[in-house]
Design an enzyme around this catalytic site. Sequence first.
Site, mmCIF file in Angstrom:
data_model
loop_
_atom_site.group_PDB
_atom_site.id
_atom_site.type_symbol
_atom_site.label_atom_id
_atom_site.label_comp_id
_atom_site.label_asym_id
_atom_site.label_seq_id
_atom_site.Cartn_x
_atom_site.Cartn_y
_atom_site.Cartn_z
ATOM 1 N N HIS A 1 0.927 -1.185 0.213
ATOM 2 C CA HIS A 1 -0.145 0.436 0.139
ATOM 3 C C HIS A 1 0.855 1.266 -0.045
ATOM 4 O O HIS A 1 0.665 2.122 -0.919
ATOM 5 C CB HIS A 1 -0.893 -0.087 1.399
ATOM 6 C CG HIS A 1 -1.866 1.114 1.381
ATOM 7 N ND1 HIS A 1 -3.182 1.118 1.220
ATOM 8 C CD2 HIS A 1 -1.547 2.515 1.758
ATOM 9 C CE1 HIS A 1 -3.808 2.270 1.296
ATOM 10 N NE2 HIS A 1 -2.722 3.152 1.650
ATOM 11 N N GLU A 2 1.974 1.329 0.916
ATOM 12 C CA GLU A 2 2.700 2.611 1.221
ATOM 13 C C GLU A 2 3.516 2.633 -0.106
ATOM 14 O O GLU A 2 3.795 3.803 -0.543
ATOM 15 C CB GLU A 2 3.625 2.467 2.269
ATOM 16 C CG GLU A 2 2.763 2.341 3.679
ATOM 17 C CD GLU A 2 1.746 3.257 3.680
ATOM 18 O OE1 GLU A 2 1.783 4.482 3.244
ATOM 19 O OE2 GLU A 2 0.531 2.997 4.279
#
Length: 875
Positions: A341-342
């Site tokens: 996600h990051e």
Amino acid sequence: MCKCHSLYSNEAPIAGGASVNAEAPRELLPADLVPTNYKIRIAPSLETFEFTGTVAIEANVVAATKTVVLNSKNLKVHNAWVTYSVEEGSVRRQEAKDISFDEDLERVSFTFLEDIPAGVVAVVSSEFTGIHNDQMAGFYRSSYVDDAGNKRYMLATQFESTDARQCIPCFDEPGLKATFDCTLVVDADLVALSNMNDISTVLSEDSNGKKIKEVTFARTPLMSTYLLAFVVGDLECIETTSVPKKPAAAQPITVRLFTTKGLVEQGRFALETAARTLEYFSEYFDEAYPLPKSDMVAIPDFSAGAMENWGLVTYRNVYLLCDEKKATANQKKMIGYIVGHELAHQWFGNLVTMTWWNDLWLNEGFATFVGWLSTDFLFPEWDVWTGFITGEMSQALNLDGLRSSHPIDVDVKSAKEVSEIFDAISYSKGASVIRMLNDFLGGQVFMDGVRTYLQEFKYKNTVTADLWKHLSASSGKDIASLMHSWTRETGYPLISVESESYDDESKTISVTLSQSRFLSGGELKPEEDTVNWWVPITVVSHLTGKTGATRHVLSEKQGTISFPYDASADAFWKLNFGASGLYRVKYSEAQVATIGRILETKPETFSVGDRIMFLSDAFKLTTAGFGSISTLLNMIKSLASETDYNVLLEISNTLATLRSFSYLEPQPVIDGLKTLGREVFSAKSFVALPSGSVLSDVTPETAEETFAAIWGIYINPANQANERNVALQSVGAINSFEHVDRILNTYIFDQDIIKSQDFHMPLSSMVQFSPSPAVVRPVLVEWFKNSFDKILTKFPDGRALGGVLSLSVGGSVGETVLADVNAFIRGDGLSEDAAAKRVKELEPAKRAIDQVLESVTTKTKFMDRERDNLAAFFA
């Protein structure tokens, strides 16, 4: 940013409430100056927790002005000046004759004697001091206990959404990108990190003779202020190299992982996952990662799950660290997903950034979707898309089934509103809508559109329509029109089967479908049912192996679809294959009977996702008043032979929710639900989430010893972060009111015992796992009311306050608790001034309040309606 909305109870949904007044103007800084570069020098302190700094902001002056307005919060600005050249070779400098603050708007204004003329390049400089607070926002301090038992500190930043202004006076809006040249002055033995690689380190001594070093970092690419980051501490590091093969311009990337001393080897799994993920996204986006390094840092105190600062991603310990030999698959899955996600944000969010916060959903929804995409690519054995249905999609459907939900693309007027939309709508509904669109267009077409979008807008800002334009070009479809209702309207559709007609001659069946807004509490009003969603519908049947699934679209209130069929004995058909669409389905009674029969005899006929959604839809249709609880309970009984973990998890969650709803019912109903669970699970080795069952079974004689053992796991800093979390998540289940009182009134408010980031954990287990909910839940409501001032002091942020309220109230059922909470919110019994103050204090949590009260109302009506049916079923 990876928010931890999933940590809250599904029974008490949390969401924000940004402005519904589309006519109100946004609170933007004056447009007189446009920043291009920041030169920042900060000297932090781990002794005084104060920092000093200077910033010089280079900006293009587009309109003459005597006043420069910047964002600033909790900073003391000591002086300010501006320099610029009107003629080549001459530099004009003006000192600010006045420095004024607007605390409400979080601004500082520098007023000069003369106009700064339009057309020049000005450098606005200031000197300031600030505080390393303990609120996990701005440039804050984080505490931990070292191996010798000493309490120590490190420093980290959390600037998203609007807290860069707590570190430097700045243009703190995502649309005002600039480059950053940063220098940190720290103790010589500490590690100093920022977004870019360090390019020089100069050793010296301060005025007291202490050895210090001045670390200067390379200039960043153009980026928004919320992505700027600093970390300072006594850290250790491991590293590897990511070697993307595509695109042709891709270069090797140094990947480093930092922790406090003694923890770094627990970062091996995340480090290797990050390196492979960077390689995956470089190819997926067809755009090289533009920085020379990618750092990850485990932070002991962290408000979110993680934060995508460009080149310096920060994480809560538990979402970065694990012992690979002991870690469960679920623990690794969560770390793998959050890393994905990051790192997705490094392209989608950092390289290309939303213009304003109303498009936050696109940042977070997209990163959530492709975070799972990368996790699936790296670890296909984890079957993450099935977990997506029980996780992200379930949260989206639950929250967006409330009247008090909000659109994905919601107007945000001010900085104070931004935190309110970091919720399951922006993340989970956003991801579910993007997954649905990806499935409809096809992965290659979707990816092609994303790639051209990134190429056009890299290092720039965008709005949602820009992505739709590129997906339209790659697909040949009007994506903006198709997606309008999904992003600009609240809610999602219920697809109802109105009729079906079989044609034996053509071997086809025609099914008439209708759509209406789904509300989990039912009682839909005509004025609430005006939206026509564009609904992609994938149909499977007993012939799918021969003919393939068929795809259709329902874009009107009613329509008819046709597909191959025959009248064989094992004939069936179903909508929304694999739960790819964000909607619920209501079948005819005959169809429900057919589905139930197949589930009992040949459950593998349906995909795992389909079996999950049969259960989910059956339960939610019952709460909405579309059917009897007996239909759901019989469906659960028909799945007694089920072996898939994710389906079993859905059954487990459904039964747990029913038990939670029924905590005030007669004992035969409570026992009947437990017995049904044993019938399904008795012969299976199934382990759900931690329930604290050891604690819930204690006697008065064993309570202290058992509690001390579990509590000892939590307070021992040598234990892994996940082990400590599991212990803290369990303690609220203790069958001892003495210990419940100790948790609520002693431990939970002591930051040295329970960190603010973990405040919700024991509350959640009290709600979900207490063996005496009829006693504990009213205690929680009273505790919230009596402790309101302390909670407000600890959590002034509206979303966090709303989360505590939702956990405290959300498990309850009944008109009495609704009246009690409403009276508290209004300030009944207080003076007029005190009541007005109460209302104002709760205003930031208004949507969370509306949602939890709606949730309790829905449960209350459900139990009133189904009470006799439940009793009859278990008679």
